[in-house]
Motif scaffolding. Structure first.
Motif, PDB file in Angstrom:
ATOM      1  N   CYS A  33      27.865  11.205  64.444  1.00  0.00           N
ATOM      2  CA  CYS A  33      28.999  11.896  64.193  1.00  0.00           C
ATOM      3  C   CYS A  33      28.985  12.267  62.699  1.00  0.00           C
ATOM      4  CB  CYS A  33      30.230  11.142  64.571  1.00  0.00           C
ATOM      5  SG  CYS A  33      30.479  10.904  66.278  1.00  0.00           S
ATOM      6  N   TYR A  34      29.674  13.454  62.722  1.00  0.00           N
ATOM      7  CA  TYR A  34      29.922  13.981  61.377  1.00  0.00           C
ATOM      8  C   TYR A  34      31.457  14.422  61.296  1.00  0.00           C
ATOM      9  CZ  TYR A  34      25.001  14.321  60.715  1.00  0.00           C
ATOM     10  OH  TYR A  34      23.747  13.942  60.444  1.00  0.00           O
ATOM     11  N   ASP A  35      32.207  14.167  60.334  1.00  0.00           N
ATOM     12  CA  ASP A  35      33.795  14.205  60.160  1.00  0.00           C
ATOM     13  C   ASP A  35      33.722  15.388  59.158  1.00  0.00           C
ATOM     14  OD1 ASP A  35      36.352  14.122  59.941  1.00  0.00           O
ATOM     15  OD2 ASP A  35      36.541  11.817  59.726  1.00  0.00           O
ATOM     16  N   ALA A  36      34.137  16.593  59.777  1.00  0.00           N
ATOM     17  CA  ALA A  36      34.322  17.913  59.036  1.00  0.00           C
ATOM     18  C   ALA A  36      35.868  18.053  58.947  1.00  0.00           C
ATOM     19  CB  ALA A  36      33.741  18.875  59.648  1.00  0.00           C
ATOM     20  N   ASP A  37      36.895  17.100  59.026  1.00  0.00           N
ATOM     21  CA  ASP A  37      38.119  17.264  58.847  1.00  0.00           C
ATOM     22  C   ASP A  37      38.500  16.529  57.606  1.00  0.00           C
ATOM     23  OD1 ASP A  37      40.903  17.303  58.803  1.00  0.00           O
ATOM     24  OD2 ASP A  37      41.164  16.689  60.966  1.00  0.00           O
ATOM     25  N   GLU A  38      39.126  17.191  56.617  1.00  0.00           N
ATOM     26  CA  GLU A  38      39.765  16.761  55.279  1.00  0.00           C
ATOM     27  C   GLU A  38      40.521  15.477  55.624  1.00  0.00           C
ATOM     28  OE1 GLU A  38      41.548  19.824  53.124  1.00  0.00           O
ATOM     29  OE2 GLU A  38      39.533  20.615  52.737  1.00  0.00           O
ATOM     30  N   SER A  39      40.940  15.205  56.891  1.00  0.00           N
ATOM     31  CA  SER A  39      41.819  14.039  56.905  1.00  0.00           C
ATOM     32  C   SER A  39      40.801  12.737  57.141  1.00  0.00           C
ATOM     33  CB  SER A  39      42.522  14.078  58.244  1.00  0.00           C
ATOM     34  OG  SER A  39      41.884  13.971  59.301  1.00  0.00           O
ATOM     35  N   LEU A  40      39.588  13.051  57.474  1.00  0.00           N
ATOM     36  CA  LEU A  40      38.641  11.730  57.546  1.00  0.00           C
ATOM     37  C   LEU A  40      39.138  10.855  58.497  1.00  0.00           C
ATOM     38  CD1 LEU A  40      37.291  11.808  54.093  1.00  0.00           C
ATOM     39  CD2 LEU A  40      36.165  12.958  55.872  1.00  0.00           C
ATOM     40  N   GLN A  41      39.645  11.271  59.512  1.00  0.00           N
ATOM     41  CA  GLN A  41      40.198  10.317  60.562  1.00  0.00           C
ATOM     42  C   GLN A  41      38.935   9.506  61.205  1.00  0.00           C
ATOM     43  OE1 GLN A  41      43.825  11.972  62.105  1.00  0.00           O
ATOM     44  NE2 GLN A  41      44.908   9.952  61.352  1.00  0.00           N
ATOM     45  N   LEU A  42      38.151  10.378  61.765  1.00  0.00           N
ATOM     46  CA  LEU A  42      37.021   9.709  62.354  1.00  0.00           C
ATOM     47  C   LEU A  42      36.317   8.883  61.552  1.00  0.00           C
ATOM     48  CD1 LEU A  42      35.762  10.398  65.489  1.00  0.00           C
ATOM     49  CD2 LEU A  42      34.048  11.902  64.048  1.00  0.00           C
ATOM     50  N   ALA A  43      35.975   9.180  60.472  1.00  0.00           N
ATOM     51  CA  ALA A  43      35.125   8.078  59.501  1.00  0.00           C
ATOM     52  C   ALA A  43      35.943   6.815  59.316  1.00  0.00           C
ATOM     53  CB  ALA A  43      34.983   8.921  58.004  1.00  0.00           C
ATOM     54  N   ALA A  44      37.299   7.326  59.389  1.00  0.00           N
ATOM     55  CA  ALA A  44      37.926   5.904  58.814  1.00  0.00           C
ATOM     56  C   ALA A  44      37.975   5.187  60.494  1.00  0.00           C
ATOM     57  CB  ALA A  44      39.594   6.489  58.660  1.00  0.00           C
ATOM     58  N   TRP A  45      38.090   5.816  61.338  1.00  0.00           N
ATOM     59  CA  TRP A  45      37.924   5.075  62.842  1.00  0.00           C
ATOM     60  C   TRP A  45      36.748   3.959  62.979  1.00  0.00           C
ATOM     61  CZ3 TRP A  45      38.277   8.261  68.118  1.00  0.00           C
ATOM     62  CH2 TRP A  45      38.280   7.277  69.002  1.00  0.00           C
ATOM     63  N   ALA A  46      35.593   4.757  62.554  1.00  0.00           N
ATOM     64  CA  ALA A  46      34.382   4.186  62.474  1.00  0.00           C
ATOM     65  C   ALA A  46      34.167   3.075  61.483  1.00  0.00           C
ATOM     66  CB  ALA A  46      33.116   5.050  62.087  1.00  0.00           C
ATOM     67  N   ARG A  47      34.900   3.233  60.527  1.00  0.00           N
ATOM     68  CA  ARG A  47      34.982   1.940  59.579  1.00  0.00           C
ATOM     69  C   ARG A  47      35.735   0.914  59.923  1.00  0.00           C
ATOM     70  NH1 ARG A  47      38.444   4.076  55.084  1.00  0.00           N
ATOM     71  NH2 ARG A  47      39.968   3.389  56.241  1.00  0.00           N
ATOM     72  N   ASP A  48      36.887   1.046  60.684  1.00  0.00           N
ATOM     73  CA  ASP A  48      37.837   0.042  60.998  1.00  0.00           C
ATOM     74  C   ASP A  48      37.790  -0.408  62.480  1.00  0.00           C
ATOM     75  OD1 ASP A  48      39.056   0.768  58.484  1.00  0.00           O
ATOM     76  OD2 ASP A  48      40.500   2.141  59.406  1.00  0.00           O
ATOM     77  N   ALA A  49      37.041   0.140  63.297  1.00  0.00           N
ATOM     78  CA  ALA A  49      37.154  -0.325  64.684  1.00  0.00           C
ATOM     79  C   ALA A  49      36.460  -1.522  65.090  1.00  0.00           C
ATOM     80  CB  ALA A  49      36.738   1.159  65.553  1.00  0.00           C
ATOM     81  N   GLY A  50      35.250  -1.575  64.253  1.00  0.00           N
ATOM     82  CA  GLY A  50      34.355  -2.647  64.663  1.00  0.00           C
ATOM     83  C   GLY A  50      33.388  -2.452  65.850  1.00  0.00           C
TER      84      GLY A  50
END
Ligand SMILES: Nc1ncnc2c1ncn2[C@@H]1O[C@H](COP(=O)(O)OP(=O)(O)O)[C@@H](O)[C@H]1O
Ligand SMILES: [Mg+2]
Length: 227
Positions: A33-50
Motif C-alpha cells: 500500500c501507498y498512502d498519498a493522503d496527507e492525513s497518513l491515516q492508512l500508514a497509521a492504521w498499518a502501524r497500530d493494527a497489529g
C-alpha cells in the motif's frame, strides 16, 4: 499493477483501501500500500493494527508519477489511498497519470452524489479523470469503477444512485460511470475499522466479494500465474 482508491472528499476511501488490501492478501495476492493522503491515516492504521496485511509507504506527493511509481514492484498489487481530490488535486493528477485501475468510493446519498457530479467548487472528478488521458502512455483515461459504500440493507438508495451514475443523471446528459455490483454495507464493524485490527467477520465478506468481482471482470491477476 497499481490500483487507486479515490474520492472527492471524505467518503470511506481509507477504510476501503485497508480492507481491500486485507482481502487481496487473504486471496493470495502480494500487496503493497501507498498512502498519498496527507492525513497518513492508512500508514497509521498499518502501524497500530497489529494485523494489517502489508507495508504502507508514505507517498503524499504531487510527484507520485515521477518518484513513487518507478520504484514500485510492479509484479505486486500496489494500492494507493489518494487524499480528497477536492483538496489535493495535484496528487490525484499525478496518480491518474500512471494508475491501472481506479476505485471511486461513494455513498448512495445526495451530498456524495452532488460532490462527485456537480461540486460547488473545483473540477468535477469525471473531467479530472478524462483529461488525465492526455498524460498517460495509452492516451486513454484509466478504467474507473464506482464502489458504493455505507449501503443500508433493504434501502432503495443504492439502486437509485447506481442508476443515476450509470445513466448519466436524471437527464442522461452527465458523464456515465461504471458501478460495481459489489456494495459495501453500512456497518459499525466497518465504520470503526481504521486504526484497529482487520480480523473481524464484518471486515471480510464485502471485500472478499469485491476481490471476486474485480477478478471476474479481468482486473486482477490470477493467483499463482503472476501479475
Ligand atoms: N461501510 C461503512 N459503514 C459505516 N461507516 C463507514 C463505512 N465506511 C466508512 N465509514 C465511516 O466513514 C467515515 C470516513 O471513512 P474514511 O475511511 O476515513 O474515509 P476517507 O478516507 O474517504 O476520508 C468514517 O467516520 C468511517 O467510520
Ligand atoms: Mg482517508
Amino acid at each position: 499493477m497499481l490500483i487507486a482508491s479515490l474520492k472527492p472528499r471524505t467518503m470511506g476511501g481509507t477504510t476501503n483501501t485497508g480492507l481491500l488490501a486485507y482481502a487481496l492478501a487473504r486471496a493470495g495476492h502480494a500487496v503493497t500500500c501507498y498512502d498519498a493522503d496527507e492525513s497518513l491515516q492508512l500508514a497509521a492504521w498499518a502501524r497500530d493494527a497489529g494485523d494489517f496485511p502489508c507495508q504502507v509507504h508514505e507517498a503524499d506527493t504531487p510527484a507520485f508519477a515521477e518518484t513513487i511509481y518507478p520504484e514500485m514492484d510492479h509484479d505486486r498489487i500496489n494500492l494507493v489511498d489518494a487524499g480528497h481530490a477536492e483538496n489535493h488535486p495535484d496528487i490525484v493528477d499525478s496518480i491518474l497519470e500512471v494508475v491501472d485501475l481506479v476505485i471511486l468510493t461513494l455513498s448512495p446519498t445526495n451530498p456524495d452524489y452532488e460532490r462527485l457530479t456537480r461540486p460547488e467548487r473545483g473540477t468535477p472528478l469525471a473531467k479530472v479523470i478524462k483529461r488525465s488521458g492526455a498524460l498517460r502512455e495509452s492516451g486513454e483515461p484509466p478504467t474507473t469503477y464506482v464502489l458504493l459504500n455505507r449501503c443500508q440493507a433493504g434501502a432503495a438508495s443504492p439502486k437509485k444512485y447506481a442508476g443515476l451514475l450509470t445513466g448519466g443523471g436524471e437527464k442522461g446528459t452527465d458523464p456515465r460511470w461504471s458501478v460495481l455490483s459489489t456494495q459495501i454495507p453500512r456497518r459499525e464493524g466497518i465504520a470503526s475499522a481504521v486504526g484497529f485490527p482487520c480480523d473481524k467477520p464484518e471486515r471480510r465478506a464485502p471485500y472478499d466479494a469485491l476481490v471476486t468481482e474485480l477478478t471476474r471482470r479481468g482486473h486482477l491477476p490470477v493467483v499463482g500465474v503472476g501479475a
